[in-house]
Design an enzyme around this catalytic site. Structure first.
Site, PDB file in Angstrom:
ATOM      1  N   HIS A  61       1.611   5.410  -1.694  1.00  0.00           N
ATOM      2  CA  HIS A  61       1.305   6.600  -2.504  1.00  0.00           C
ATOM      3  C   HIS A  61       2.621   7.174  -3.011  1.00  0.00           C
ATOM      4  CE1 HIS A  61      -2.858   6.850  -0.877  1.00  0.00           C
ATOM      5  NE2 HIS A  61      -2.284   6.289   0.170  1.00  0.00           N
TER       6      HIS A  61
ATOM      7  N   ASP B 129       1.516   2.689   3.514  1.00  0.00           N
ATOM      8  CA  ASP B 129       0.677   3.881   3.338  1.00  0.00           C
ATOM      9  C   ASP B 129       1.522   5.156   3.405  1.00  0.00           C
ATOM     10  OD1 ASP B 129      -1.610   5.247   2.732  1.00  0.00           O
ATOM     11  OD2 ASP B 129      -2.378   5.317   4.772  1.00  0.00           O
TER      12      ASP B 129
ATOM     13  N   HIS C 285      -4.487  -0.557   5.900  1.00  0.00           N
ATOM     14  CA  HIS C 285      -4.023   0.193   7.078  1.00  0.00           C
ATOM     15  C   HIS C 285      -4.981   0.100   8.262  1.00  0.00           C
ATOM     16  CE1 HIS C 285      -6.672   2.970   5.006  1.00  0.00           C
ATOM     17  NE2 HIS C 285      -5.746   3.353   4.140  1.00  0.00           N
TER      18      HIS C 285
ATOM     19  N   ARG D 182       2.387   9.544  -5.767  1.00  0.00           N
ATOM     20  CA  ARG D 182       2.022  10.794  -6.455  1.00  0.00           C
ATOM     21  C   ARG D 182       2.479  10.799  -7.912  1.00  0.00           C
ATOM     22  NH1 ARG D 182      -1.118  10.933  -2.125  1.00  0.00           N
ATOM     23  NH2 ARG D 182      -0.193  11.879  -0.292  1.00  0.00           N
TER      24      ARG D 182
ATOM     25  N   LYS E  81      -9.474   0.063  -5.730  1.00  0.00           N
ATOM     26  CA  LYS E  81      -9.458   0.706  -4.412  1.00  0.00           C
ATOM     27  C   LYS E  81     -10.756   1.458  -4.148  1.00  0.00           C
ATOM     28  CE  LYS E  81      -7.948   2.374  -0.540  1.00  0.00           C
ATOM     29  NZ  LYS E  81      -6.795   3.175  -0.203  1.00  0.00           N
TER      30      LYS E  81
ATOM     31  N   HIS F  36       0.857  -1.204   0.000  1.00  0.00           N
ATOM     32  CA  HIS F  36       0.000   0.000   0.000  1.00  0.00           C
ATOM     33  C   HIS F  36       0.884   1.242   0.000  1.00  0.00           C
ATOM     34  CE1 HIS F  36      -3.832   2.167   1.240  1.00  0.00           C
ATOM     35  NE2 HIS F  36      -2.902   3.113   1.196  1.00  0.00           N
TER      36      HIS F  36
ATOM     37  N   HIS G 105       3.249  14.650   1.457  1.00  0.00           N
ATOM     38  CA  HIS G 105       2.600  15.943   1.216  1.00  0.00           C
ATOM     39  C   HIS G 105       3.651  17.011   1.459  1.00  0.00           C
ATOM     40  CE1 HIS G 105      -1.627  14.668   1.049  1.00  0.00           C
ATOM     41  NE2 HIS G 105      -1.310  13.778   1.975  1.00  0.00           N
TER      42      HIS G 105
ATOM     43  N   HIS H 188     -10.528   1.326   2.085  1.00  0.00           N
ATOM     44  CA  HIS H 188     -10.209   2.297   3.136  1.00  0.00           C
ATOM     45  C   HIS H 188     -11.382   2.202   4.101  1.00  0.00           C
ATOM     46  CE1 HIS H 188      -8.520   6.269   4.590  1.00  0.00           C
ATOM     47  NE2 HIS H 188      -9.663   6.140   5.246  1.00  0.00           N
TER      48      HIS H 188
ATOM     49  N   ASN I 253      -5.042   7.550  -6.054  1.00  0.00           N
ATOM     50  CA  ASN I 253      -5.713   8.822  -5.711  1.00  0.00           C
ATOM     51  C   ASN I 253      -4.912  10.039  -6.165  1.00  0.00           C
ATOM     52  OD1 ASN I 253      -3.793   8.242  -3.691  1.00  0.00           O
ATOM     53  ND2 ASN I 253      -4.894   9.441  -2.150  1.00  0.00           N
TER      54      ASN I 253
ATOM     55  N   ALA J 273      -4.038  14.841   5.268  1.00  0.00           N
ATOM     56  CA  ALA J 273      -3.766  13.568   5.943  1.00  0.00           C
ATOM     57  C   ALA J 273      -2.686  12.814   5.196  1.00  0.00           C
ATOM     58  CB  ALA J 273      -5.040  12.728   5.987  1.00  0.00           C
TER      59      ALA J 273
HETATM   60  O1  DOR Z   1      -3.388   9.547   5.550  1.00  0.00           O
HETATM   61  C1  DOR Z   1      -3.686   9.226   4.425  1.00  0.00           C
HETATM   62  N1  DOR Z   1      -3.079   9.782   3.360  1.00  0.00           N
HETATM   63  N2  DOR Z   1      -4.645   8.330   4.243  1.00  0.00           N
HETATM   64  C2  DOR Z   1      -5.126   8.047   3.017  1.00  0.00           C
HETATM   65  O2  DOR Z   1      -6.015   7.246   2.911  1.00  0.00           O
HETATM   66  C3  DOR Z   1      -4.629   8.773   1.822  1.00  0.00           C
HETATM   67  C4  DOR Z   1      -3.282   9.269   2.055  1.00  0.00           C
HETATM   68  C5  DOR Z   1      -2.827  10.273   1.024  1.00  0.00           C
HETATM   69  O3  DOR Z   1      -3.052  10.035  -0.164  1.00  0.00           O
HETATM   70  O4  DOR Z   1      -2.234  11.261   1.387  1.00  0.00           O
HETATM   71 ZN    ZN Z   2      -3.276   5.116   1.535  1.00  0.00          ZN
END
Ligand code: DOR
Ligand code: ZN
Length: 356
Positions: free
Chosen positions: A24, A256, A183, A26, A108, A22, A260, A145, A50, A272
């Site tokens: 991310h 996860d 998660h 970007r 997802k 799992h 950011h 999720h 996402n 988040a």
């Molecule tokens: O904390 C999180 N950040 N939870 C998620 O489900 C998405 C993720 C994100 O893409 O930043």
């Molecule tokens: Zn995630």
């Protein structure tokens, strides 16, 4: 797996190369900046869809996969496993195409509005029953999720309510559907997965095992500890460690890791997501070593996920040594600085080599 000890303390471990189930990464400059952290540590990763806009079609996933592979240095083996983002507009034909393409590993489900870029998600997953039936027919896993979206449910209770109100009926109504609860954060979710059918598994992050929710308010508000689902209480944190280190094959590694930019976290309405890719295996090694369960890390990190997804286990190895090192205060996320997990603090384990 080999564990070397000094005076009864593990100091080095070598195990089958791990995977991140799992992740991310970007896109664009941020993708290029963060992907090397994952490539150094993992053979494969399930890539979350996402993006802005989300990855909802096979064509978009194919393009995204190309952009990811363009960031993998020649001669390095890394396989991104692509996913599609479930929306109210996803059709049975989309799932048929995904299955036929051989390019999509899973779909997802984001509850609408719960987390980063989830506003395209589905408020009630049962609006998607025909799509779920198609996933079941193709034996393509649904990644969930697990938080309900209801405003009247306390934010810290949303996973537990999801399990009883949404997940249990879903599993009952689709008896062949494979589901990964992503998660997990609570003792209730861990118990549900343990007691559930073989087609139900869960990923567990390092940060949910290392911190409880006090870390959100440690001397002031701590935006870099904000993620969804939220950090939970101490009993839940301990239950996650117990599940991960139990050797149960339906709990496996999913970081996860979610980068950011610093300004997006240190903000009146902060995003988040916690970035752990820079130290992912090192953090899991610390958790397992502290639990006296280092010998079970290989199953959790390198075997069980591949087994669940029906993929071959990796053949390479990865080695870590016990050695204290400091995490920088900031790292580059391509578009600007980001704050990694444990910024300014120490790691207990260090990655020494990955041999493909
Ligand atoms: O904390 C999180 N950040 N939870 C998620 O489900 C998405 C993720 C994100 O893409 O930043
Ligand atoms: Zn995630």
């Amino acid at each position: 797996m080999r564990i070397e000890e000094q005076d009864g303390t593990p100091v080095r471990l070598t195990m089958t190369q791990a995977d991140d189930w799992h992740l991310h990464v970007r896109d664009g400059a941020m993708l290029a900046a963060v992907l090397p952290d994952t490539i150094r540590r993992f053979g494969r990763a399930i890539i979350m869809p996402n993006l802005h806009p989300p990855v909802t079609t096979v064509a978009a996933a194919r393009d995204y996969r190309r952009r990811i592979l363009a960031c993998v240095p020649a001669g390095t083996a890394f396989t991104p496993l692509m996913t599609l983002y479930l929306t109210a507009a996803t059709t049975v034909a989309d799932i048929d195409e995904a299955a036929a393409s051989g390019l999509i590993t899973a779909v997802k489900y984001y509850p609408a509005g719960q987390t980063t870029n989830s506003h395209h998600g589905v408020a009630d997953i049962r609006e998607c029953d025909r799509v779920l039936a198609a996933l079941e027919r193709h034996d393509m896993p649904l990644l969930v999720h697990g938080e309900v979206v209801d405003a009247d449910v306390d934010v810290f209770a949303r996973e537990e309510v999801f399990v009883t109100r949404v997940l249990a009926p879903l599993l009952a109504d689709f008896p062949g559907l494979r589901v990964v609860m992503e998660h997990i954060t609570t003792a209730a979710a861990a118990a549900f997965v343990r007691a559930g059918p073989k087609r139900l598994a869960a990923t567990i992050t390092a940060h949910h095992m290392l911190l409880n929710r006090n870390a959100l308010f440690d001397g002031g508000i701590r935006p870099h500890h904000y993620c969804r689902p939220l950090l939970q209480g101490e009993e839940d944190r301990k239950a996650l460690i117990a599940a991960a280190t139990s050797g149960h094959p339906r709990f496996f590694l999913g970081t996860d890791s979610a980068p950011h930019a610093r300004f997006a976290k240190e903000n009146a309405c902060g995003c988040a997501g916690i970035y752990t890719a820079h130290a992912a295996l090192e953090l899991y090694a610390e958790i397992f070593a502290d639990a006296g369960a280092l010998a079970r890390l290989e199953g959790f990190a390198s075997h069980f996920g591949a087994d669940f997804y029906g993929l071959p286990r990796n053949t390479g190895t990865v080695s870590l040594v016990r050695d204290v090192s400091a995490v920088p205060q900031t790292v580059s996320f391509g578009t600007g600085p980001g704050v990694p997990f444990r910024a300014g603090l120490n790691l207990q384990w260090r990655l020494v080599e990955t041999l493909a």
